[in-house]
Motif scaffolding. Sequence first.
Motif, PDB file in Angstrom:
ATOM      1  N   CYS A  47      -6.730  -6.106   4.140  1.00 16.43           N
ATOM      2  CA  CYS A  47      -6.402  -7.040   3.064  1.00 16.43           C
ATOM      3  C   CYS A  47      -6.167  -6.258   1.767  1.00 16.43           C
ATOM      4  N   PRO A  48      -5.031  -6.496   1.087  1.00 17.32           N
ATOM      5  CA  PRO A  48      -4.775  -5.789  -0.170  1.00 17.32           C
ATOM      6  C   PRO A  48      -5.631  -6.296  -1.328  1.00 17.32           C
ATOM      7  N   HIS A  49      -6.341  -7.393  -1.125  1.00 20.36           N
ATOM      8  CA  HIS A  49      -7.161  -7.981  -2.189  1.00 20.36           C
ATOM      9  C   HIS A  49      -8.615  -7.527  -2.127  1.00 20.36           C
ATOM     10  N   CYS A  50      -9.192  -7.500  -0.898  1.00 12.74           N
ATOM     11  CA  CYS A  50     -10.632  -7.206  -0.777  1.00 12.74           C
ATOM     12  C   CYS A  50     -10.925  -6.000   0.121  1.00 12.74           C
ATOM     13  N   ASN A  51      -9.894  -5.390   0.690  1.00 15.16           N
ATOM     14  CA  ASN A  51     -10.004  -4.198   1.556  1.00 15.16           C
ATOM     15  C   ASN A  51     -10.714  -4.461   2.877  1.00 15.16           C
ATOM     16  N   SER A  52     -10.888  -5.735   3.261  1.00 17.92           N
ATOM     17  CA  SER A  52     -11.475  -6.059   4.563  1.00 17.92           C
ATOM     18  C   SER A  52     -10.444  -5.828   5.660  1.00 17.92           C
ATOM     19  N   THR A  53     -10.908  -5.375   6.804  1.00 22.39           N
ATOM     20  CA  THR A  53     -10.024  -5.176   7.947  1.00 22.39           C
ATOM     21  C   THR A  53      -9.991  -6.453   8.770  1.00 22.39           C
ATOM     22  N   ASN A  54      -8.780  -6.922   9.061  1.00 22.13           N
ATOM     23  CA  ASN A  54      -8.564  -8.128   9.850  1.00 22.13           C
ATOM     24  C   ASN A  54      -7.899  -7.757  11.161  1.00 22.13           C
ATOM     25  N   ARG A  55      -8.387  -8.319  12.264  1.00 17.90           N
ATOM     26  CA  ARG A  55      -7.759  -8.126  13.574  1.00 17.90           C
ATOM     27  C   ARG A  55      -6.847  -9.309  13.832  1.00 17.90           C
ATOM     28  N   VAL A  56      -5.561  -9.019  14.061  1.00 22.39           N
ATOM     29  CA  VAL A  56      -4.553 -10.051  14.226  1.00 22.39           C
ATOM     30  C   VAL A  56      -3.788  -9.786  15.516  1.00 22.39           C
ATOM     31  N   ASP A  57      -3.458 -10.851  16.248  1.00 22.83           N
ATOM     32  CA  ASP A  57      -2.612 -10.686  17.423  1.00 22.83           C
ATOM     33  C   ASP A  57      -1.275 -10.099  16.982  1.00 22.83           C
ATOM     34  N   SER A  58      -0.837  -9.047  17.644  1.00 22.44           N
ATOM     35  CA  SER A  58       0.397  -8.357  17.266  1.00 22.44           C
ATOM     36  C   SER A  58       1.610  -9.281  17.269  1.00 22.44           C
ATOM     37  N   ASP A  59       1.625 -10.252  18.174  1.00 22.53           N
ATOM     38  CA  ASP A  59       2.771 -11.158  18.250  1.00 22.53           C
ATOM     39  C   ASP A  59       2.735 -12.242  17.170  1.00 22.53           C
ATOM     40  N   LYS A  60       1.709 -12.242  16.317  1.00 20.49           N
ATOM     41  CA  LYS A  60       1.595 -13.240  15.248  1.00 20.49           C
ATOM     42  C   LYS A  60       1.767 -12.625  13.859  1.00 20.49           C
ATOM     43  N   LEU A  61       2.267 -11.393  13.797  1.00 24.29           N
ATOM     44  CA  LEU A  61       2.423 -10.723  12.500  1.00 24.29           C
ATOM     45  C   LEU A  61       3.341 -11.487  11.551  1.00 24.29           C
ATOM     46  N   GLU A  62       4.317 -12.189  12.092  1.00 24.40           N
ATOM     47  CA  GLU A  62       5.274 -12.875  11.228  1.00 24.40           C
ATOM     48  C   GLU A  62       4.788 -14.250  10.785  1.00 24.40           C
ATOM     49  N   ALA A  63       3.629 -14.684  11.256  1.00 30.93           N
ATOM     50  CA  ALA A  63       3.049 -15.954  10.818  1.00 30.93           C
ATOM     51  C   ALA A  63       2.446 -15.787   9.427  1.00 30.93           C
ATOM     52  N   GLN A 122      -6.389   1.238   3.017  1.00 33.39           N
ATOM     53  CA  GLN A 122      -5.124   0.936   3.696  1.00 33.39           C
ATOM     54  C   GLN A 122      -4.714   2.079   4.626  1.00 33.39           C
ATOM     55  N   ILE A 123      -4.755   3.305   4.110  1.00 35.19           N
ATOM     56  CA  ILE A 123      -4.322   4.463   4.898  1.00 35.19           C
ATOM     57  C   ILE A 123      -5.225   4.673   6.105  1.00 35.19           C
ATOM     58  N   ALA A 124      -6.531   4.551   5.911  1.00 33.41           N
ATOM     59  CA  ALA A 124      -7.485   4.867   6.974  1.00 33.41           C
ATOM     60  C   ALA A 124      -7.578   3.796   8.052  1.00 33.41           C
ATOM     61  N   LYS A 125      -7.413   2.527   7.681  1.00 29.59           N
ATOM     62  CA  LYS A 125      -7.739   1.451   8.618  1.00 29.59           C
ATOM     63  C   LYS A 125      -6.558   0.620   9.109  1.00 29.59           C
ATOM     64  N   SER A 126      -5.406   0.711   8.464  1.00 35.91           N
ATOM     65  CA  SER A 126      -4.281  -0.151   8.817  1.00 35.91           C
ATOM     66  C   SER A 126      -3.511   0.395  10.021  1.00 35.91           C
ATOM     67  N   ASP A 127      -3.180  -0.492  10.946  1.00 31.62           N
ATOM     68  CA  ASP A 127      -2.375  -0.098  12.106  1.00 31.62           C
ATOM     69  C   ASP A 127      -0.883  -0.097  11.812  1.00 31.62           C
ATOM     70  N   ILE A 128      -0.468  -0.779  10.741  1.00 36.39           N
ATOM     71  CA  ILE A 128       0.950  -0.761  10.388  1.00 36.39           C
ATOM     72  C   ILE A 128       1.174   0.342   9.357  1.00 36.39           C
ATOM     73  N   PRO A 129       2.398   0.861   9.275  1.00 39.23           N
ATOM     74  CA  PRO A 129       2.667   1.907   8.279  1.00 39.23           C
ATOM     75  C   PRO A 129       2.420   1.398   6.858  1.00 39.23           C
ATOM     76  N   VAL A 130       1.911   2.277   6.016  1.00 37.67           N
ATOM     77  CA  VAL A 130       1.651   1.962   4.611  1.00 37.67           C
ATOM     78  C   VAL A 130       2.626   2.788   3.776  1.00 37.67           C
ATOM     79  N   VAL A 131       3.458   2.097   3.013  1.00 37.79           N
ATOM     80  CA  VAL A 131       4.458   2.740   2.168  1.00 37.79           C
ATOM     81  C   VAL A 131       3.941   2.663   0.732  1.00 37.79           C
ATOM     82  N   VAL A 132       3.771   3.823   0.110  1.00 32.87           N
ATOM     83  CA  VAL A 132       3.142   3.889  -1.210  1.00 32.87           C
ATOM     84  C   VAL A 132       4.140   4.371  -2.256  1.00 32.87           C
ATOM     85  N   ASP A 133       4.257   3.596  -3.328  1.00 33.34           N
ATOM     86  CA  ASP A 133       5.036   3.994  -4.494  1.00 33.34           C
ATOM     87  C   ASP A 133       4.043   4.556  -5.512  1.00 33.34           C
TER      88      ASP A 133
END
Length: 142
Positions: A7-23, A50-61
């Motif tokens: 979560c970009p707001h609280c840094n909690s890790t959420n487990r989500v079904d991969s096929d529901k990413l677009e929901a 984000q870098i350590a725990k996210s399964d999707i790529p993290v693009v940083v500006d």
Amino acid sequence: MKTHLVCPHCNSTNRVDSDKLEAELSCGHCHKALFDKHPSALSTAGLNAQIAKSDIPVVVDFWAPWCGPCRMMAPEYEKACAMLEPFARLVKVDTEAHQDAGQRHNIRSIPTIAIFKGGQEIARISGARSAPDLAKWVKSHL
């Protein structure tokens, strides 16, 4: 299969079904949207999570408020975010406010865009880019 999203707001890790990413997904902890088509402004701690725990790529500006090219690219980065979510997380780190993040990632010029996947940096570019160029570059590394 489950995907870990930070979560970009609280840094909690959420487990989500991969096929529901677009929901429309909300954080199980703070209940805010996990994606809102806008890059999230992160602190050093948020970036590290984000870098350590996210399964999707993290693009940083990596940017700074006094940087003309950074301010010029900001609307383009916003458009690129809308093009790439939820298959990549786009975030911004103010290197003036969070100098430790800039030092840790060896940022020597801004704007610098870096892609992290699996906890490692996999690509980096410097200089302002248009939204289509950013999206194309990111997709080439997914």
